[in-house]
Scaffold this active site. Structure first.
Site, PDB file in Angstrom:
ATOM      1  CG  HIS A  15      11.208  37.520   6.721  1.00 18.79           C
ATOM      2  ND1 HIS A  15      10.619  36.330   6.399  1.00 18.79           N
ATOM      3  CD2 HIS A  15      12.144  37.722   5.778  1.00 18.79           C
ATOM      4  CE1 HIS A  15      11.196  35.837   5.319  1.00 18.79           C
ATOM      5  NE2 HIS A  15      12.127  36.673   4.913  1.00 18.79           N
ATOM      6  CG  HIS A  17      18.802  35.085   2.018  1.00 32.63           C
ATOM      7  ND1 HIS A  17      18.686  34.152   1.005  1.00 32.63           N
ATOM      8  CD2 HIS A  17      17.545  35.518   2.289  1.00 32.63           C
ATOM      9  CE1 HIS A  17      17.407  34.030   0.674  1.00 32.63           C
ATOM     10  NE2 HIS A  17      16.692  34.848   1.445  1.00 32.63           N
ATOM     11  CG  HIS A  42      12.588  41.052   2.593  1.00 30.62           C
ATOM     12  ND1 HIS A  42      11.856  40.486   1.592  1.00 30.62           N
ATOM     13  CD2 HIS A  42      13.133  40.014   3.289  1.00 30.62           C
ATOM     14  CE1 HIS A  42      11.944  39.164   1.682  1.00 30.62           C
ATOM     15  NE2 HIS A  42      12.703  38.856   2.707  1.00 30.62           N
ATOM     16  CG  ASP A  59      15.826  39.028  -0.151  1.00 30.46           C
ATOM     17  OD1 ASP A  59      16.285  39.903  -0.910  1.00 30.46           O
ATOM     18  OD2 ASP A  59      14.826  38.333  -0.423  1.00 30.46           O
ATOM     19  CG  ASP A  60      15.988  37.555   4.921  1.00 29.29           C
ATOM     20  OD1 ASP A  60      15.046  38.118   4.324  1.00 29.29           O
ATOM     21  OD2 ASP A  60      16.104  36.327   5.000  1.00 29.29           O
TER      22      ASP A  60
HETATM   23 NI    NI Z   1      13.492  36.941   3.309  1.00 28.46          NI
END
Ligand code: NI
Length: 487
Positions: free
Chosen positions: A354, A444, A350, A300-301
């Site tokens: 955020h 991540h 995502h 993620d991210d």
């Molecule tokens: Ni995240």
């Protein structure tokens, strides 16, 4: 409204800005020559730093510009102070659908051989209302110093007069504009075509419903106002328009093809595992997860520059993964995302920046998802069909909107807590204890230690007989509007 609790709290967060103010140096030699704009598709020579937490909920990302030491140090200090203040105030709050939240996003607003500009935008949700504020830092590569924003113009009185003359919004209070500018103008940058833009934090000069108020000066006013240094900053800013910037922030409902209705949303549960040829990595044989043990690694991210290292690790191991990317990061690293797609990994979204979706109005939730979906499609040629809500925070409204956009919600079943324990061993321990057939592992790629752990994570899983697959391979055919997280 001006004296509401969230405002005072956010004012507390803004105090560090004052600490990092740097006096303007004497005006430099005029340099009217504009260098050629940077290739807008080239990725910048910056790394993304980030701090995040699920409890309390914050996500902060900011740039580390390798050859701008003082700028990078200042940004580090500013973000850490802001996050520490947030954690000190809200550290005892836990989860829920409307937990307090801090979000700091960044944008490189200027970058050439003379000047670098970085804008950070912070959003604080204190449990009832959200508040957005921004700040821009200007760095002089020639002298190696930060320059105060006031140094961009020929005097603050002239700036105040020009801004007051340009205010168009009747909700803006001129007296508040004046008092805000006299305290300093921390959020000054340029539009794509080089006009000076001054922004004011939400609640600062107008009711909160006006959001961040941006005042853009026209060409003549900009020209009359800019100092020689301001002109160099403008030259560095023009041409910074990143990919996807022309996408509407809240696209109309007709922007996407509606998907056929799906059955009512069941509680988070597994789909039908199977094979999905479309989501299989290039050159890899399809895996039948009904017959063999499968797990999906998810990241993620990102993307960030270190995503490229992760891609090399995955390629060497011939392992597919699924990336849940942020639109704002794709804007900065489009070529990296294209590489992720070319290597045959799966890409889901995502959100744009955020944000905790459960605290947003439907229109904003939709914007967070559609804008990211369109940008990923623009960069990779494929429209994502999976999304993961930040913090795993979702509700019936989010799922309804996801369904209308053809998106299935993918949570996780093994949290490696890599965002918390920035070390390889704890990640391995979580994977070892959490791996079961059909599980989705959360990591991540924004954390260096997470990427460091991946070769050993893959080895460990394979030693236990697991096949690594993408999320769509694991789930069979994920359905839009449904939520998946295998127990
Ligand atoms: Ni995240």
């Amino acid at each position: 409204m001006r004296h509401s609790t969230p405002r005072r709290r956010c004012a507390g967060l803004l105090v560090p800005w004052l600490l990092v103010c740097v006096a303007a140096l004497a005006a430099c030699n005029a340099d009217a020559a504009r260098p050629a704009p940077r290739d807008r598709h080239a990725e910048p020579e910056v790394e993304t730093r980030s701090l995040s937490s699920n409890d309390p909920r914050f996500h902060a990302s900011w740039p580390h510009v390798r050859d701008a030491h003082r700028l990078s140090k200042t940004l580090d200090r500013y973000v850490k102070t802001t996050v520490d203040e947030f954690a000190a105030e809200y550290g005892d709050t836990h989860g829920g659908t409307a937990a307090p939240e801090l979000n700091i996003a960044w944008r490189l607003v200027a970058d050439d051989d003379k000047v670098v500009g970085v804008r950070l935008e912070s959003y604080l949700f204190a449990g009832a209302n959200g508040e957005t504020a921004g700040r821009t830092w200007w760095y002089d590569r020639t002298s190696g110093r930060l320059r105060a924003n006031a140094g961009l113009v020929r005097g603050t009185a002239a700036l105040e007069a020009a801004v007051l003359a340009a205010v168009a919004d009747p909700d803006v209070d001129p007296a508040l504009v004046s008092s805000s500018l006299r305290q300093g103008a921390p959020d000054v940058d340029f539009t794509d075509d080089g006009r000076l833009r001054v922004r004011f934090a939400q609640y600062d000069v107008a009711p909160g419903s006006s959001g961040v108020v941006a005042v853009v000066l026209d060409d003549a006013a900009t020209e009359a106002l800019l100092s020689p240094y301001g002109k160099r900053a403008r030259a560095a800013a023009v041409g910074q328009k990143p990919v996807g910037e022309d996408l509407p922030s809240v696209p109309p409902a007709t922007a996407t093809t509606p998907t056929p209705p799906t059955p009512p949303t069941p509680p988070a549960t597994a789909g039908t595992p199977g094979t999905t040829p479309g989501a299989t990595g290039k050159g890899r044989a399809p895996v039948n997860c009904r017959k063999v043990k499968c797990v999906a690694l998810t990241f993620d991210d990102g993307p960030v520059s270190d995503t490229n290292r992760l891609l090399r690790v995955l390629r060497r191991a011939d392992a597919p993964a699924t990336f849940f990317v942020l639109g704002q990061q794709v804007q900065t690293y489009p070529e990296t995302l294209a590489r992720v797609a070319r290597q045959g990994h799966e890409i889901g979204i995502h959100t744009w920046d955020h944000r905790q979706l459960t605290t947003l109005r439907p229109r904003k939730i939709r914007g967070e998802l559609v804008r990211s979906q369109l940008l990923v499609e623009q960069v990779t040629g494929h429209k994502p069909t999976l999304f993961r809500p930040p913090y795993g925070a979702s509700d019936a409204r989010v799922l309804r909107i996801a369904r209308s956009l053809g998106l299935a919600q993918v949570l996780w079943s093994v949290d490696t807590l890599d965002w918390k324990n920035r070390a390889v061993r704890p990640i391995l321990a979580k994977v070892r204890s959490g791996a079961r057939p059909g599980r989705i592992i959360l990591m991540h790629d924004i954390h260096r230690t997470s990427v460091d752990a991946v070769p050993r994570v893959i080895k460990l899983l394979r030693r236990k007989g697991y096949h690594l697959v993408t999320v769509s391979e694991l789930l069979g055919t994920p359905q839009a509007g449904r939520s998946y997280s295998q127990r």
